[in-house]
Scaffold this motif. Structure first.
Motif, PDB file in Angstrom:
ATOM      1  N   SER A 134       0.842  -1.196   0.000  1.00 32.80           N
ATOM      2  CA  SER A 134       0.000   0.000   0.000  1.00 32.80           C
ATOM      3  C   SER A 134       0.876   1.244   0.000  1.00 32.80           C
ATOM      4  O   SER A 134       1.790   1.375   0.821  1.00 32.80           O
ATOM      5  N   PHE A 135       0.589   2.164  -0.906  1.00 32.95           N
ATOM      6  CA  PHE A 135       1.353   3.402  -1.013  1.00 32.95           C
ATOM      7  C   PHE A 135       0.384   4.578  -1.039  1.00 32.95           C
ATOM      8  O   PHE A 135       0.116   5.159  -2.096  1.00 32.95           O
ATOM      9  N   PRO A 136      -0.150   4.952   0.122  1.00 29.05           N
ATOM     10  CA  PRO A 136      -1.060   6.105   0.152  1.00 29.05           C
ATOM     11  C   PRO A 136      -0.302   7.401  -0.047  1.00 29.05           C
ATOM     12  O   PRO A 136       0.934   7.424  -0.170  1.00 29.05           O
ATOM     13  N   GLU A 137      -1.032   8.495  -0.070  1.00 26.95           N
ATOM     14  CA  GLU A 137      -0.404   9.800  -0.301  1.00 26.95           C
ATOM     15  C   GLU A 137       0.587  10.128   0.803  1.00 26.95           C
ATOM     16  O   GLU A 137       1.658  10.666   0.539  1.00 26.95           O
ATOM     17  N   LYS A 138       0.277   9.771   2.029  1.00 23.12           N
ATOM     18  CA  LYS A 138       1.179   9.962   3.153  1.00 23.12           C
ATOM     19  C   LYS A 138       1.540   8.583   3.685  1.00 23.12           C
ATOM     20  O   LYS A 138       0.852   8.021   4.537  1.00 23.12           O
ATOM     21  N   ALA A 139       2.632   8.006   3.151  1.00 28.05           N
ATOM     22  CA  ALA A 139       2.995   6.621   3.452  1.00 28.05           C
ATOM     23  C   ALA A 139       3.890   6.565   4.681  1.00 28.05           C
ATOM     24  O   ALA A 139       5.066   6.215   4.621  1.00 28.05           O
TER      25      ALA A 139
END
Length: 693
Positions: free
Chosen positions: A531-536
């Protein structure tokens, strides 16, 4: 009738042979003398030229210093120093001393009060080091770069240490030249001078011996020249070695020639049309398939043939028209508008209407080829091995050509590919079969963990095309799992499967955690590792077993330690088992670590950390701030070597809850003897911590 030769004839042949042998010996001796005289003459010229250069450089520097000094004196005379504010009387000041400041250049002498500064405690000793953010692979040092100085008392007490140190490097010390040593420029001039001298002997002229002109220098001398140099300098290599070296030096003189291992210019208006192998040369030799970047300094990457050849492409055939200029829009009967399913090779028999029509088509194809630049031709050959007959996608990537123009160019190249018929897709395996394989992998992980003990070897991707991973596989021989970088089948039974966790992956229920590995974002698809969200950051990702690869390190501060020397302090609190930092440094071999360790033992300061049975991390010259963490028998951190995407890396984790501002310690795992040798301060301080650095 055959008659035996008479004794007189035999004597005549023997005498002729001896005379010929004597002539060859005399010629060889003369050639050796020519080589020696020319070598001494060139060396003398080099010394005279070097002395003249040093003399001119010294005179130039002297003139520059005198001119600069004169300019500064002129500035000081025109702009005097700023005046110092002085008190009218020193009787009212709480000081008993005053000083006079002489300005020079005829300026007025100033007077000011003298204040005494309090003494400050000195900072701990620290050796120079370069900061790193990740490990750095270095080669073994076969030459001792410098003889370390550790004080006169060390040399007096242990004079044999330097001799033993030099012996570890086979007596090779930086700066010492071999006997009869000569540089490349001397070798090149020597070959040219000897060749000119031999030509002068055969064909005398008035020009005299010396280095020939540029046109003559580009010609390759005969073998006699290199035989003469080899006879005088046998340690420089064979005759063939000298010839190849001279040929390389000649090619280096040409400013327009490229080195033999160099990718040609494949972009811009001056790009040449080259083959796929030349276009992909820098990608195959410089691009690391594990770091996904060029010039990787962590993996000594050497591509194998199976890695450089094109992989079998799985691209669907275009069946829809992509636009008004699509090559499939014309009639099928037109040979320029065949669909991918009807593409043919040039060797396939095709009915020709007339000779005039063939000539016209050839002229059209020639004009097509001339309209393509070298960069476009090279790019087409690279895309061809991936997209096969999918001209619409190739045109979209080239951007400057339509798919019809791409198809016409493919006809000119004579590279139309017969695509195999599309087969039925393989049905997915049953769920029970997958679950059974999963359970078998988990049992294999536990078995490897129990049997491996302390033997952990460096991972190298296996490559045995067409063969399964058996006892001859490098991964199985080294008791490593096959990784995604291996060239074996994705269905290999030795491949690590990843995990199916839905929690944080911080317990032994996770196969990755059990195998002392971080979760792989390409394999662990349910835990959140991919998972690579906007704030990782660590708060927004469910999987907590990815701290090393994501760089979730804590903010550390460097300051003097109360235990010994410098120490490292944590700026923010950390929970138990939370990742703090990675121990980074130079990755060296075990043999290199033994040679460096003998010097570090004399300094009583070592930053060596065993990575596996093959390599050691040395943070002495290059490292990060965690290198200053001191040793303790009751530490608040622990070190763990983990497998992270095919690489062994050292992570420092919190052994218990750590408060903000605490100094970090971990166990160096010293033996009883080493602990007393390095950390004898413990008995004097009577504290549970032992200073290790």
């Amino acid at each position: 009738m055959i008659t035996n030769p008479s004794s007189s004839e035999i004597d005549g042949q023997t005498a002729a042979f001896k005379e010929k042998k004597l002539e060859c010996s005399v010629a060889s001796t003369d050639l050796r003398k020519i080589v020696k005289s020319e070598y001494m003459r060139i060396r003398q010229q080099k010394r005279i030229k070097r002395a003249e250069q040093v003399k001119n450089a010294f005179a130039s520097n002297r003139r520059w210093i005198e001119a600069a000094t004169e300019r500064h004196n002129a500035v000081w005379r025109d702009k005097p120093f700023q005046s110092i504010h002085t008190a009218a009387s020193f009787d009212q000041l709480p000081v008993t001393r005053r000083c006079s400041i002489e300005m020079g250049n005829g300026l007025e002498t100033k007077t000011a009060p003298l204040h005494t500064l309090n003494a400050l405690s000195s900072v701990p000793l620290v050796y120079t080091w370069a900061p790193l953010q990740q490990n750095f692979m270095v080669d073994d040092e076969t030459v001792l770069h410098n003889i370390p100085y550790m004080g006169d008392e060390v040399l007096e007490q242990d004079g044999a240490f330097i001799e033993e140190l030099i012996k570890n490097y086979d007596g090779k010390v930086h700066g010492e030249r071999e006997k009869n040593f000569f540089e490349d420029d001397i070798f090149e001039d020597l070959v040219k001078a000897v060749s000119a001298a031999r030509k002068e002997i055969k064909e005398p002229n008035t020009s005299g011996p010396g280095i020939p002109d540029n046109e003559e220098s580009l010609k390759m001398p005969d073998d006699k020249v290199f035989e003469g140099i080899h006879s005088l300098f046998p340690e420089k290599g064979s005759v063939e070695t000298l010839k190849s070296k001279y040929q390389e030096l000649l090619e280096r003189e040409d400013p327009n020639s490229l080195p033999p291992e160099c990718t040609p210019n494949i972009d811009g208006p001056d790009a040449k049309s080259v083959s796929r192998e030349q276009t992909m040369h820098s990608f195959h030799t410089l691009f690391c398939r594990r770091c996904f970047k060029y010039d990787c300094f962590l993996h000594p990457y050497h591509p194998t043939p199976s890695q450089t050849k094109p992989k079998p492409a799985e691209v669907k055939r275009e069946s829809e028209i992509c636009g008004p200029d699509c090559y499939m829009k014309n009639e099928v009967e037109d040979p320029i508008a065949l669909s991918p399913e009807q593409c043919y090779r040039p060797s396939t028999p095709v009915k020709q209407a007339a000779t005039s029509k063939n000539t016209k088509e050839n002229d059209d194809l020639s004009s097509i080829l001339q309209s393509w630049t070298g960069a476009e031709c090279s790019l087409f050959r690279v895309l061809r091995s991936v997209y096969l007959n999918n001209y619409c996608d190739m045109a979209a990537l080239i951007q400057t050509k339509t798919c019809k123009e791409v198809y016409e160019f493919a006809l000119k190249e004579g590279d139309i590919i017969d695509l195999p018929p599309q087969g039925t897709p393989t049905p997915p395996r049953k769920k029970k079969r997958k679950q059974r394989l999963w359970s078998m992998h988990c049992r294999k992980i536990q078995l490897k963990k129990d049997n491996s003990g302390s033997h952990v070897y460096n991972y190298q991707p296996c490559d045995h095309p067409g063969k399964p991973c058996d006892s001859e596989c490098s991964c199985i021989m080294l008791q490593n799992f096959c990784e995604k970088f291996c060239q074996c089948s994705p269905e290999c039974q030795n491949r690590f499967p990843g995990c199916r966790c839905k929690a944080q992956c911080t317990t032994k229920q996770c196969p990755c955690y059990l195998a002392v590995r971080e979760c792989d974002p390409d394999l662990c698809l349910t835990c959140g590792a991919g998972s690579f969200p906007e704030k990782a950051d660590r708060e927004n990702i469910s999987c907590k077993n990815v701290g090393l690869q994501r760089g979730w390190k804590k903010h550390l501060l460097l300051a003097p330690s109360d235990v010994a020397g410098w120490g490292i302090y944590i700026k923010e609190s950390a929970q138990k088992n939370e990742f703090i930092s990675e121990y980074c440094g130079e990755i060296i071999s075990q043999d290199e670590a033994d040679r460096r360790g003998k010097v570090y033992d004399k300094y009583m300061c070592s930053f060596l950390f065993n990575l596996n049975n093959d390599f050691v991390v040395d943070a002495t010259r290059k490292g990060n701030k965690i290198r200053f963490a001191n040793h303790s028998n009751n530490p608040n951190c622990f070190a763990k070597v983990m497998m992270v995407n095919g690489d062994h890396r050292i992570g420092i984790f919190a052994k218990r809850a750590i408060h903000q501002g605490d100094e970090l310690f971990f166990d160096y795992r010293y033996g009883p003897t080493d602990a007393l040798k390095y950390v004898g301060i413990e008995r004097e301080m009577d504290v549970p911590y032992i200073a290790g650095k």
